[in-house]
Structures are given as structure tokens and as C-alpha cells.
Design a protein around this motif. Structure first.
Motif, PDB file in Angstrom:
ATOM      1  N   UNK A   1       0.807  -1.216   0.000  1.00  0.00           N
ATOM      2  CA  UNK A   1       0.000   0.000   0.000  1.00  0.00           C
ATOM      3  C   UNK A   1       0.839   1.263   0.000  1.00  0.00           C
ATOM      4  N   UNK A   2       1.858   1.310   0.847  1.00  0.00           N
ATOM      5  CA  UNK A   2       2.704   2.500   0.926  1.00  0.00           C
ATOM      6  C   UNK A   2       3.493   2.688  -0.369  1.00  0.00           C
ATOM      7  N   UNK A   3       4.004   1.606  -0.925  1.00  0.00           N
ATOM      8  CA  UNK A   3       4.792   1.699  -2.153  1.00  0.00           C
ATOM      9  C   UNK A   3       3.957   2.222  -3.311  1.00  0.00           C
TER      10      UNK A   3
ATOM     11  N   UNK B   1      -4.029  -0.572 -11.513  1.00  0.00           N
ATOM     12  CA  UNK B   1      -4.382  -1.855 -10.900  1.00  0.00           C
ATOM     13  C   UNK B   1      -3.422  -2.943 -11.384  1.00  0.00           C
ATOM     14  N   UNK B   2      -3.099  -2.924 -12.672  1.00  0.00           N
ATOM     15  CA  UNK B   2      -2.135  -3.884 -13.224  1.00  0.00           C
ATOM     16  C   UNK B   2      -0.756  -3.678 -12.597  1.00  0.00           C
ATOM     17  N   UNK B   3      -0.334  -2.422 -12.452  1.00  0.00           N
ATOM     18  CA  UNK B   3       0.950  -2.144 -11.814  1.00  0.00           C
ATOM     19  C   UNK B   3       0.959  -2.648 -10.370  1.00  0.00           C
ATOM     20  N   UNK B   4      -0.115  -2.448  -9.657  1.00  0.00           N
ATOM     21  CA  UNK B   4      -0.194  -2.935  -8.281  1.00  0.00           C
ATOM     22  C   UNK B   4      -0.126  -4.455  -8.223  1.00  0.00           C
ATOM     23  N   UNK B   5      -0.738  -5.130  -9.189  1.00  0.00           N
ATOM     24  CA  UNK B   5      -0.676  -6.595  -9.222  1.00  0.00           C
ATOM     25  C   UNK B   5       0.748  -7.077  -9.492  1.00  0.00           C
ATOM     26  N   UNK B   6       1.466  -6.395 -10.374  1.00  0.00           N
ATOM     27  CA  UNK B   6       2.858  -6.780 -10.638  1.00  0.00           C
ATOM     28  C   UNK B   6       3.728  -6.553  -9.411  1.00  0.00           C
ATOM     29  N   UNK B   7       3.511  -5.442  -8.702  1.00  0.00           N
ATOM     30  CA  UNK B   7       4.260  -5.210  -7.464  1.00  0.00           C
ATOM     31  C   UNK B   7       3.925  -6.265  -6.413  1.00  0.00           C
TER      32      UNK B   7
ATOM     33  N   UNK C   1      -7.512  -3.838  -4.914  1.00  0.00           N
ATOM     34  CA  UNK C   1      -8.059  -2.766  -4.074  1.00  0.00           C
ATOM     35  C   UNK C   1      -7.057  -1.637  -3.886  1.00  0.00           C
ATOM     36  N   UNK C   2      -5.780  -1.983  -3.761  1.00  0.00           N
ATOM     37  CA  UNK C   2      -4.749  -0.956  -3.592  1.00  0.00           C
ATOM     38  C   UNK C   2      -4.667  -0.079  -4.836  1.00  0.00           C
ATOM     39  N   UNK C   3      -4.761  -0.685  -6.020  1.00  0.00           N
ATOM     40  CA  UNK C   3      -4.674   0.096  -7.248  1.00  0.00           C
ATOM     41  C   UNK C   3      -5.768   1.131  -7.369  1.00  0.00           C
ATOM     42  N   UNK C   4      -7.006   0.766  -7.007  1.00  0.00           N
ATOM     43  CA  UNK C   4      -8.122   1.714  -7.082  1.00  0.00           C
ATOM     44  C   UNK C   4      -8.041   2.738  -5.956  1.00  0.00           C
ATOM     45  N   UNK C   5      -7.695   2.298  -4.742  1.00  0.00           N
ATOM     46  CA  UNK C   5      -7.688   3.190  -3.589  1.00  0.00           C
ATOM     47  C   UNK C   5      -6.614   4.259  -3.692  1.00  0.00           C
ATOM     48  N   UNK C   6      -5.450   3.936  -4.247  1.00  0.00           N
ATOM     49  CA  UNK C   6      -4.379   4.914  -4.341  1.00  0.00           C
ATOM     50  C   UNK C   6      -4.583   5.897  -5.486  1.00  0.00           C
ATOM     51  N   UNK C   7      -5.510   5.645  -6.373  1.00  0.00           N
ATOM     52  CA  UNK C   7      -5.832   6.610  -7.430  1.00  0.00           C
ATOM     53  C   UNK C   7      -6.901   7.587  -6.960  1.00  0.00           C
ATOM     54  N   UNK C   8      -7.941   7.078  -6.313  1.00  0.00           N
ATOM     55  CA  UNK C   8      -9.042   7.914  -5.864  1.00  0.00           C
ATOM     56  C   UNK C   8      -8.902   8.347  -4.406  1.00  0.00           C
ATOM     57  N   UNK C   9      -8.007   7.741  -3.646  1.00  0.00           N
ATOM     58  CA  UNK C   9      -7.960   8.019  -2.223  1.00  0.00           C
ATOM     59  C   UNK C   9      -9.188   7.523  -1.507  1.00  0.00           C
TER      60      UNK C   9
ATOM     61  N   UNK D   1      -5.511  -1.404   1.138  1.00  0.00           N
ATOM     62  CA  UNK D   1      -6.080  -0.213   0.501  1.00  0.00           C
ATOM     63  C   UNK D   1      -6.095   0.974   1.457  1.00  0.00           C
ATOM     64  N   UNK D   2      -6.391   0.724   2.718  1.00  0.00           N
ATOM     65  CA  UNK D   2      -6.396   1.812   3.702  1.00  0.00           C
ATOM     66  C   UNK D   2      -4.996   2.373   3.891  1.00  0.00           C
ATOM     67  N   UNK D   3      -4.011   1.512   3.955  1.00  0.00           N
ATOM     68  CA  UNK D   3      -2.624   1.986   4.074  1.00  0.00           C
ATOM     69  C   UNK D   3      -2.235   2.830   2.866  1.00  0.00           C
TER      70      UNK D   3
END
Length: 760
Positions: free
Chosen positions: A99-101, A212-218, A248-256, A285-287
Motif C-alpha cells: 500500500x505504501x509503495x 491496478x495492473x501495476x499494483x498486481x505486478x508489485x 483494491x490498492x490500485x483503485x484506492x491509491x488513485x481515488x484516495x 487499501x487503507x494503508x
């Protein structure tokens, strides 16, 4: 050897001084003294060197180190801390890192996009009033960035184009797609996506899908790192949990927006979702959202400190920050370098005390119907365009050999249409992607502002971009919707990293804004003629339109919550949910999801959803579509039978029955074991000198795996579909009273869904 090791372990390290004498504990032994060395045979020289090397290693391991007691205590403390930290599970720490990354990368991308967009706007302003130069500066900048995005990403890996959601959905179903989660694809997609977003509203593309794809690769890379740290074997279930959290991280870090990010990823990416995956995804996602908000607040504070001495007419003097002490003209607010994506919550000033009348529910219902019909037309045309581009000779040749050329031609067309002195003045082309949403969510009624523009209007306000003297706000909104409809469809064919959720989100907001302005024009005092006036709020219709259109295109209901989280406004949540439900009911009945269209066109091994809820679809049984000709082996088969079976099919595993006369299914055997069986046994017609081993049977020399799951011929289509989805199955055998009668794979199940449950 053990006594030798013990004796060596008690020795002190030998040292060599300048005189060539080896010093030991008991004295000195001279080197190179005649008669002291014994001749070593050639065969024993290598053994002697290995023993000397082993002796040096043992001596170095047992060499003296200072403070052994303190070092043991520190090592014990570290082990205790590790046990305490990993008591809750090491997965949570890697989810926190994920999440932080991703939040940090998203924020850095937005900063770079802001800087590059500021440079483009500065160049466009400083050229002056020379029409040709202004046209070249408007068109060449996005053309160069889009061409570089296509060429760079395609040169590294061809899998970086598009959003990657379709391929990621296929991977989550248990299908292995090579290189889609490779680390080199991460770099290619990251750089290409940054260049694509810098093109701005000219290209009209977004960020959600690729991120979202980038988050999945990470997440895939962190999963491998986790196995290296914990020294455990790679677990597929652990990989799946990390990938689910990455959505969830991919969507959450774009929209906050962590809550709607988790729900959106569940609806779009998964057909079955485990509760434990929900909590993991929500934590990650929260992180990510918290880290992104923290960075955004820090950046805004830095920006306020940097703008403390600036003039009010220049809200963001970014050219000075980029090019040094350059003197610039005052920057209008609509040309200010706004981020190209939704990076934080949209602060709205909508009325909370009385947001809407109950009678307005009818108009929100009409808005949902309009969004559903337009979404059906958009999905049909978009899928048709993807097929037509591949069938056309010219475009197919360009996409096969010269992808950057195709991208340059399409971007040149878009930039020429959106050129502000030309057609762009009728579609607010000078606004950025964030400027579009900010203006469409404006609390004021544009129709009333346009009537008193000379009195109430302030220079540089965003809504003025929609108010053309010869077209009015109704004409500009209608022209925007007509032009962006086909432009967005054509943009989805570009072979570069890009997202498509943000454009349809803005498009839906424009539909809602136009509907709200028309309702406000028809009812200037509101729907109540008596009492104090309760005016219509067009911004509420824009919120509902954005959620309804984007939700119907993606077959998601969580967009209603996403709008509320992004704007911080909950007053219109009920009519928004109503519009989303109505639009989804229309679209899901007639068209597949936007993210399912690439799966259909690319023919990926993904099971389509069963859209039909007719009672007849529940009566379809496995025996109606199963594969009856199954290549099976008996336990007593030898070399010739195994060879014939391998030549007959290329299956990964083969069913094994009791005997040819008794087809009772006893298990399966893998293809690799059968190949090993052939390599270690003789051919019946082979010459006597070429024998490999004694003759054996399949049941004696191969490991037969037991059957964990099997279907009955009367298993329904819906039951088989849910089991394939839930257990990530690839093939299941069908038995009747224990006897093998057929098999069902993803291919048969997909044809059954398309032909039987969803008749054309």
C-alpha cells in the motif's frame, strides 16, 4: 573426516610474514626446504587441494571474534523481535509495504504529470497569437509523448498496452499468462502510463486500469520476496491473496477511497470473493489511501508556502519552478497545471440541508435510463471498433508493424479536433481531466449564470469554458457528448498503456450535468410552485450521472459509493444508487462489461458470466455439453498403449481406469510421468541391443493421483460454473456409477454458456 575437522577446528589461523615462513602455535616451519615435501601423485593432487580448501574454511569459521556473549544476546533479541512481529503473520507487513509503495509511486506520477503539463501550457501561452505555431505546440506535444509511450512500452514487452484488467481477471481465474506480471513489464507500463497521462484531455484517457495492473505486478514481486525472506515454498493461495489485495490498492491509491476501492475490485475482478481476502484488501487499501492523502497534504502545504509571495492572478507559477527565473504572464485558472487524474477527495459545496425534492426521483430515474441506453450503445460500438481495426488491412498492418505510426495518426486527429481556436472551443478542450470534473460538479446553475454573465462572472472561472456565446451551455455539453463518444471509442484501440474508467466517469458526469441543467431550465423555482423556491441542483445530477454511466459500463454498483468518497458529499446518495441500479439493469441484460470485451475479442481462456436468469438455464445438465471422447489409459497398459495415448491428445493429465473392460475411474497420471515411462521402457519392436529396461505396466511404474472432484452427468450448468470459478478448475471428469463417461473443460463450459444459457 570428523576427527580431522575437530582437530582443525582447534587450530589457530596460520599467518605468513614477509620471510615466507608459516607461523603455527608450536613454532615455525620453513617453506620450500628440500626434502620436506613428499611427491604427490597426479590423481591425489586435486583431493589434497580440496582438503586444504576445506581446512581454510573451517579455520575461518572458528576464528575468534570479539564480545561473543554480547553478540549472542543481540542475536537472541533479534530473533525474539522477529517471532513477535511475525506472530500476526508476515503477510500483513508485505500488504502494508504494498500500500505504501503504490501510494508513493502514484503521488510521484502525479507530480511529474503536473510539471510536464505546466511546461506545455507555458509553451502554448508564450508563443503568442501566431496561429500556426500555436497549432504546432498544441499537437506536437501529445503526439511526441504518445509515440514515445507506444514505442517504449512495446519495445520492452507487448503486454504493457491497454489497461491489463482483462488479462488480470484471467490470471485470477487460475490461468497462467506468461510475462503479464513480470517486473520488466512494470517499468514499461509505468513510464508509458506517465507519458500517456501527460497528454491530458487531448487524448482523454485515464489511470485506474493500468495502475491496478501495476499494483498486481508489485504484489507478485513482493510475494516472491516474501518466500525468500521466510524461506518457504511458493504457495499459489498466498499469491492469489496478494493479487486480490493489489486490486483494491490500485483503485484506492488513485481515488484516495479505500472502501469503494475494495468493493469496486470485488465487483469488477472477482466472481467469488473470500472474506479473509476482503480484510486483507481493505487493510492494504487503507494503508495506500492514507499514505496518498498524507503526501497530498504535505505537498499542498509546501505549495502554500511557496505561493505565499505570489500574486493572486498567478495561482500556480509552475513555469518559474521548471525553467528558472522566467517571466510569465498571469495564468488563468483553467490553464493551471492540474493533475491529470483524481488524486484526492473533491471538495464540493453542495447543499446538505435540502439536497433534492422527493419528486426529483423521477428525473434521476430518467437519468439512469439514459445512462443505461448510452452505455449499451457505447459498449456495442467499442467492441465493434476493436474487431474492425483488426480486420481492416491498413490499420491491421500498422498495428502489426508500425504501432507508433498508428498512435501518431490518431493523436494528430484528436489534437486537431480539440485545438482551442477551432472545434475545441465548443467542447471546453482547454480544461484538464480534473478541470472537467471540478467544473461539472459545480454547485451553481450554469443557465442562470449565463443570463447574468456580465454581472456575476469572474475572470478565469471553469464554467465559462462551457459557455460559448453562439452555442450556450446546452450546445457545448451536447457537442462534447457527441464528439467524445466516438473519440473515446477510437482511443481504446491505441497500443499504449492507458485506463478507460476516468473518461467514462467524466462522460457520465457530463450526461448528468446536461440533464440537470435542462430540469433546472424547465423548473426554475423547483418542483414546488408554492412556498419558498427550492431550485434544482444540476451538480447532484452530475454526481448521479458519473456513477450511473461508469457503473453500467463496468457492471458495478460500488461507483455510487465511489462518487460519495471522492466528493465527500452524501446528500444525493439515494438518487445516485437508484440511477446506478436502473442503468445496470439495462446494460447487464444486453451487453457484456467493458472489461469483458477485450476477453471476448482476444479470446482469452476466461469464463463469461451467465447473464440469463431464466429457469430453463438451470435445467441444462453436464451430459448435454461434456466431451464424450476422452483418451483414457488402463492400469495394465504398456509401452504401445501409452505411446498411442500421447499421440492422440496433448492433455496435461490423463484419466486412468481399472481395465479396458471395466472403465472404473481410479485416478489420473500426468503427461510428464508418461513421457518418463516411455523413456525408461523398451519398445516391443525394438532390436535386442537397444533395450532400455524390463517391460512394465502403467500401474506398476507410474504414480496415479487420486481424483479429488468429479461431476455427475446430471450436474447442472450453474453448479459446474460455480465450482470452476470457486476452485479455479481447468478440467473435471464425469462419471456414472464410478465409470468414466466424459470430461468437462473450460472450453466446453464456455460453449455451453454461450450456446445454451445465453441463446443468440
Amino acid at each position: 573426516m570428523s576427527s580431522f575437522a575437530n582437530s582443525v577446528g582447534q587450530r589457530r589461523p596460520r599467518r605468513e610474514d614477509g620471510s615466507g615462513v608459516l607461523k603455527k602455535k608450536g613454532g615455525a616451519v620453513p617453506k620450500n626446504v628440500p626434502g620436506m615435501e613428499r611427491p604427490v601423485p597426479g590423481g591425489l593432487r586435486g583431493q589434497k587441494e580440496e582438503e586444504e580448501e576445506e581446512e581454510r574454511v573451517l579455520v575461518s569459521e572458528h576464528s575468534w571474534r570479539p564480545c561473543p556473549t554480547a553478540r549472542r544476546r543481540v542475536r537472541g533479541c533479534l530473533e525474539w523481535v522477529k517471532r513477535q512481529l511475525f506472530r500476526v503473520g508476515e503477510d500483513w507487513y508485505f500488504l502494508f509495504i504494498l500500500g505504501v509503495l503504490m501510494a508513493t509511486i502514484s503521488f510521484a506520477m502525479d507530480i511529474i504529470i503536473v510539471r510536464l503539463h505546466a511546461a506545455h501550457m507555458w509553451l502554448y501561452r508564450e508563443i503568442g497569437d501566431i496561429g500556426v505555431l500555436k497549432y504546432l505546440s498544441w499537437t506536437m506535444f501529445p503526439m511526441a509523448l504518445a509515440a514515445f509511450s507506444t514505442g517504449f512500452s512495446q519495445s520492452i514487452t507487448p503486454h504493457s498496452a491497454g489497461s491489463g484488467i482483462a488479462e488480470l481477471k484471467t490470471i485470477l481465474m487460475g490461468v497462467v499468462l506468461e510475462d503479464y506480471l513480470a517486473i520488466q513489464n512494470f517499468g514499461a507500463k509505468l513510464v508509458g502510463l506517465t507519458c500517456t497521462l501527460t497528454c491530458g484531455s487531448t487524448l482523454f484517457l485515464g489511470k485506474v486500469g493500468p495502475y491496478v495492473h501495476l499494483s498486481a505486478m508489485a504484489a507478485a514481486y513482493l510475494g516472491k520476496l516474501r518466500t525468500a525472506v521466510t524461506r518457504e515454498y511458493e504457495n499459489k493461495f498466498k499469491q492469489h491473496e496478494m493479487l486480490v489485495a493489489a486490486q483494491a490498492v490500485g483503485v484506492a491509491t488513485v481515488f484516495g477511497a479505500p472502501i469503494s476501492g475494495v468493493l469496486f475490485s470485488i465487483e469488477v475482478m472477482s466472481s467469488h470473493f473470500a472474506v479473509r481476502d476482503y480484510w486483507r484488501g481493505f487493510f492494504a487499501a487503507t494503508c495506500g489511501a492514507f499514505m496518498f492523502r498524507l503526501l497530498a497534504v504535505f505537498n499542498s502545504e509546501q505549495g502554500k508556502a511557496g505561493r505565499a509571495g505570489c500574486a493572486p492572478s498567478s495561482p500556480l507559477p509552475s513555469p518559474r519552478g521548471i525553467f528558472g527565473a522566467l517571466t510569465t504572464k498571469p495564468t488563468p485558472s483553467f490553464l493551471s497545471p492540474l493533475p491529470e487524474t483524481i488524486a484526492a477527495v473533491f471538495k464540493s459545496d453542495l447543499k446538505i440541508d435540502f439536497p433534492f425534492d422527493l419528486q426529483e426521483t423521477f428525473f434521476f430515474l430518467i437519468l439512469g435510463i439514459i445512462c443505461g441506453i448510452v452505455a449499451c450503445a457505447y459498449l456495442f460500438c467499442q467492441r465493434w471498433m476493436m474487431v474492425a481495426v483488426k480486420k481492416n488491412r491498413l490499420t491491421a498492418k500498422l498495428l502489426a508493424t508500425d504501432k507508433p505510426v498508428y498512435t501518431v495518426l490518431v493523436v494528430l486527429l484528436f489534437a486537431s479536433i480539440t485545438f482551442p481556436p477551432g472545434l475545441g472551443q465548443f467542447m471546453a478542450s482547454r480544461l484538464t481531466m480534473k478541470g472537467y470534473l471540478t467544473s461539472l460538479f459545480d454547485n451553481r446553475t450554469w443557465g442562470l449564470l449565463a443570463l447574468n454573465a456580465s454581472e456575476v462572472a469572474k475572470p478565469g472561472e471553469l464554467w465559462q469554458e462551457w459557455n460559448h456565446p453562439s452555442a450556450t451551455i446546452y450546445g457545448t455539453l451536447t457537442f462534447f457528448l457527441l464528439m467524445k463518444f466516438w473519440m473515446l471509442i477510437l482511443a481504446t484501440t491505441l497500443p499504449l498503456p492507458a485506463g478507460y474508467f476516468m473518461p467514462i466517469f467524466i462522460y457520465g458526469a457530463a450526461i448528468g450535468r446536461l440533464t440537470g441543467e435542462v430540469v433546472a431550465l424547465l423548473f426554475p423555482r423547483g418542483l414546488y410552485s408554492e412556498g419558498p423556491p427550492r431550485p434544482i441542483i444540476p451538480a447532484g445530477y452530475a454526481l448521479a450521472g458519473a456513477a450511473a454511466f461508469s457503473g453500467s459500463v463496468t457492471h458495478a454498483v460500488s461507483t455510487s459509493l465511489l462518487v460519495c468518497e471522492a466528493t465527500g458529499h452524501l446528500g444525493h446518495v439515494l438518487p445516485t444508487v437508484l440511477a446506478v441500479l436502473v442503468a445496470n439493469a439495462i446494460t447487464q441484460k444486453n451487453q457484456p462489461s467493458f472489461y469483458d470485451a477485450p476477453i471476448i475479442v482476444k479470446k482469452l481462456p476466461y469464463l463469461p458470466p451467465i447473464r440469463s436468469r431464466h429457469i430453463a438455464s438451470y435445467r441444462v445438465a453436464v451430459e448435454e455439453f461434456m466431451e464424450r471422447r476422452v483418451v483414457a489409459l488402463a492400469k495394465g497398459d504398456g509401452f504401445q498403449e501409452v505411446l498411442v495415448a500421447l499421440d492422440a491428445s496433448a492433455d496435461a493429465e490423463y484419466p486412468v481406469v481399472e481395465s479396458t473392460g471395466s472403465p472404473t475411474l481410479v485416478g489420473t497420471v500426468s503427461r510428464s510421468q508418461l513421457v518418463t515411462f516411455l523413456q525408461s521402457h523398451e519398445h516391443p519392436q525394438a532390436p535386442q541391443g537397444e533395450k532400455l529396461a524390463v517391460v512394465g505396466t502403467l500401474g506398476d511404474d507410474c504414480t496415479i493421483e487420486p481424483i479429488m472432484l468429479q461431476f455427475s452427468p446430471w450436474t447442472s450448468l450453474h453448479q459446474a460454473y460455480h465450482l470452476f470459478q470457486l476452485l479455479k478448475l481447468q478440467r473435471v471428469f464425469v462419471t456414472r456409477s464410478g465409470e468414466l463417461v466424459g470430461a468437462v473443460s473450460r472450453a466446453e463450459l464456455r460453449r455451453a454458456i454461450e450456446d445454451l444459457a445465453n441463446p443468440k
